[in-house]
Design an enzyme around this catalytic site. Structure first.
Site, short mmCIF file in Angstrom:
data_model
loop_
_atom_site.label_atom_id
_atom_site.label_comp_id
_atom_site.label_asym_id
_atom_site.label_seq_id
_atom_site.Cartn_x
_atom_site.Cartn_y
_atom_site.Cartn_z
N ASP A 1 73.25 0.06 40.07
CA ASP A 1 73.08 -0.53 41.40
C ASP A 1 74.42 -1.14 41.83
OD1 ASP A 1 70.41 -2.00 43.10
OD2 ASP A 1 72.49 -2.53 43.51
N ASP B 1 72.51 2.89 47.34
CA ASP B 1 73.43 2.33 46.33
C ASP B 1 72.82 2.26 44.94
OD1 ASP B 1 71.74 0.07 46.44
OD2 ASP B 1 73.44 -1.29 46.19
N GLU B 2 71.82 3.08 44.68
CA GLU B 2 71.05 2.90 43.45
C GLU B 2 70.61 4.25 42.89
OE1 GLU B 2 66.88 0.61 42.78
OE2 GLU B 2 67.77 0.58 44.76
P1 TTP Z 1 70.80 -4.03 47.54
O1 TTP Z 1 71.24 -3.21 46.36
O2 TTP Z 1 69.44 -4.59 47.55
O3 TTP Z 1 71.79 -5.24 47.75
P2 TTP Z 1 73.36 -5.29 47.61
O4 TTP Z 1 73.92 -4.05 47.04
O5 TTP Z 1 73.95 -5.71 48.92
O6 TTP Z 1 73.55 -6.52 46.62
P3 TTP Z 1 73.29 -6.57 45.05
O7 TTP Z 1 74.63 -6.88 44.45
O8 TTP Z 1 72.32 -7.68 44.86
O9 TTP Z 1 72.75 -5.24 44.63
O10 TTP Z 1 70.96 -3.15 48.85
C1 TTP Z 1 71.97 -2.17 49.05
C2 TTP Z 1 72.45 -2.18 50.49
O11 TTP Z 1 71.35 -1.97 51.36
C3 TTP Z 1 73.05 -3.49 50.92
O12 TTP Z 1 74.44 -3.59 50.63
C4 TTP Z 1 72.77 -3.53 52.39
C5 TTP Z 1 71.51 -2.74 52.55
N1 TTP Z 1 70.37 -3.68 52.76
C6 TTP Z 1 69.93 -3.91 54.07
O13 TTP Z 1 70.43 -3.31 55.02
N2 TTP Z 1 68.91 -4.81 54.25
C7 TTP Z 1 68.34 -5.51 53.23
O14 TTP Z 1 67.42 -6.31 53.44
C8 TTP Z 1 68.80 -5.25 51.90
C9 TTP Z 1 68.18 -5.99 50.73
C10 TTP Z 1 69.82 -4.34 51.71
MG MG Z 2 73.04 -3.17 45.30
#
Ligand code: TTP
Ligand code: MG
Length: 347
Positions: A14, A108-109
């Site tokens: 992730d 992103d996962e």
């Molecule tokens: P996530 O992997 O949930 O969050 P992240 O990568 O920003 O942070 P983390 O380090 O905790 O993994 O989500 C991936 C992308 O999806 C994030 O960068 C932006 C988008 N996103 C939204 O647009 N709205 C949201 O509510 C969330 C949770 C994520």
């Molecule tokens: Mg993320």
């Protein structure tokens, strides 16, 4: 429990604060400053924030005005979805090449089944660390990785220590890990479900263990999944969510095949078993896959509606040219077509 499934090695990757990371990549002056990605008008919300902003309590899905209250100096950049998709694709292309099975679950996962692929790295954890380095060097964003024996545990592991975290949960450590894990951390347990559970004095996974199954009937079909998750059971395979469009067969050899003629023979030998799996469905293209002894792999595809030894031999020769070294795995794939059979043939 099915022990063969529990011996899998699964990596969950992730990206860290993904949209914000891409903004920092494209504008390094942002690094270290609290910044977020989202709209900047009165009713906007943020998509994400970098870790400097999170220190102020800024979070994904937070209204921008509220984030500004928490962190007045917050820099906000607009969403550039196309660019994030581009970076995502670059990362996924790397990850896809380093596993036995690959499943992207969001921008992103991704999950990687590396049950076989990990071997030259000695451990799945070492492979995960290698992937973190390769992605950071090639693309410029950091990712967190979780390593475990199923998708659930790998996902919980990747979330454990962010950013840049690498957590492994061995089967023998699962009970200890889960015991005090908040139920709200389990995938699918949102704030509402967590609140209902808390009203029953259920806060951590271990609180579910002594329960009689009837105790959770109000959760309907989610009940069994909750119970399974609380003890770390998850049999879901890592599988591409694309529609199945091919039928294939592969063979891994305990001894590498050194010569082109050996490799060719071994691939031709897969034809009958491949055709048996195909069950007379029409196909439009044929692929040969070779995995070399340095674990690089390559696939060559040609238009073909009727497989022959000669077609396969030609594909093998072409694929082998790309590596020119001993091969540990050969594969043959029939790519299905839904329409009427088209006229052949390249060979
Ligand atoms: P996530 O992997 O949930 O969050 P992240 O990568 O920003 O942070 P983390 O380090 O905790 O993994 O989500 C991936 C992308 O999806 C994030 O960068 C932006 C988008 N996103 C939204 O647009 N709205 C949201 O509510 C969330 C949770 C994520
Ligand atoms: Mg993320």
């Amino acid at each position: 429990m099915d022990s063969s499934i529990d011996q899998r090695k699964i990596i969950h990757i992730d990206c860290d604060c993904f949209f914000a990371s891409v903004e920092q990549l494209d504008d390094p002056s942002l690094i270290g400053q609290p910044m977020a990605v989202g709209g900047d008008s009165a009713r906007s919300v943020l998509t994400t924030a970098n870790y400097a902003a999170r220190a102020y309590g800024v979070r994904s899905a937070m209204p921008t005005w509220q984030a500004r209250e928490k962190c007045p100096q917050l820099i906000i950049r607009p969403v550039r979805m196309q660019r994030y998709q581009e970076v995502s694709q670059a990362i996924m292309t790397i990850l896809r090449q380093h596993c036995d099975a690959f499943e992207q679950v969001s921008v992103d996962e991704a999950y990687l089944d590396v049950s076989d692929y990990y071997r030259p790295y000695q451990s799945a954890q070492a492979l995960a660390q290698h992937l973190q380095q390769v992605v950071e060097q090639a693309v410029g964003v950091t990712v967190s990785a979780g390593v475990s024996y199923n998708k659930l545990m790998a996902k919980l592991a990747s979330d454990w220590r962010k950013p840049g975290g690498l957590t492994t949960i061995a089967p023998s450590k699962a009970t200890e890990f889960l015991a005090t894990l908040a139920l709200s951390k389990l995938p699918g347990v949102g704030p509402k479900t967590a609140k209902r559970l808390a009203e029953q004095s259920l806060h951590q996974c271990q609180d579910l263990w002594p329960l009689a199954p009837e105790a959770l009937t109000q959760y309907g079909s989610f009940r069994q999944r909750l119970l399974d998750m609380s003890v770390g059971i998850d049999h879901r395979p890592v599988s591409s969510n694309r529609q199945r469009k091919s039928v294939g067969i592969e063979r891994t050899f305990s001894r590498d095949l050194a010569t082109l003629s050996e490799i060719s023979q071994a691939t031709v030998a897969l034809i009958p078993a491949g055709l048996a799996r195909l069950k007379q469905r029409p196909y439009q293209r044929l692929s040969v896959k070779l995995k070399f002894n340095d674990f690089r792999q390559t696939t060559v595809t040609t238009r073909c509606t009727q497989v022959t030894d000669k077609v396969v031999q030609a594909l093998v020769a072409q694929a082998w040219q790309r590596g020119q070294r001993p091969v540990r795995l050969v594969g043959l794939q029939f790519l299905l077509g839904d329409g009427p059979q088209q006229l052949p043939l390249d060979f």
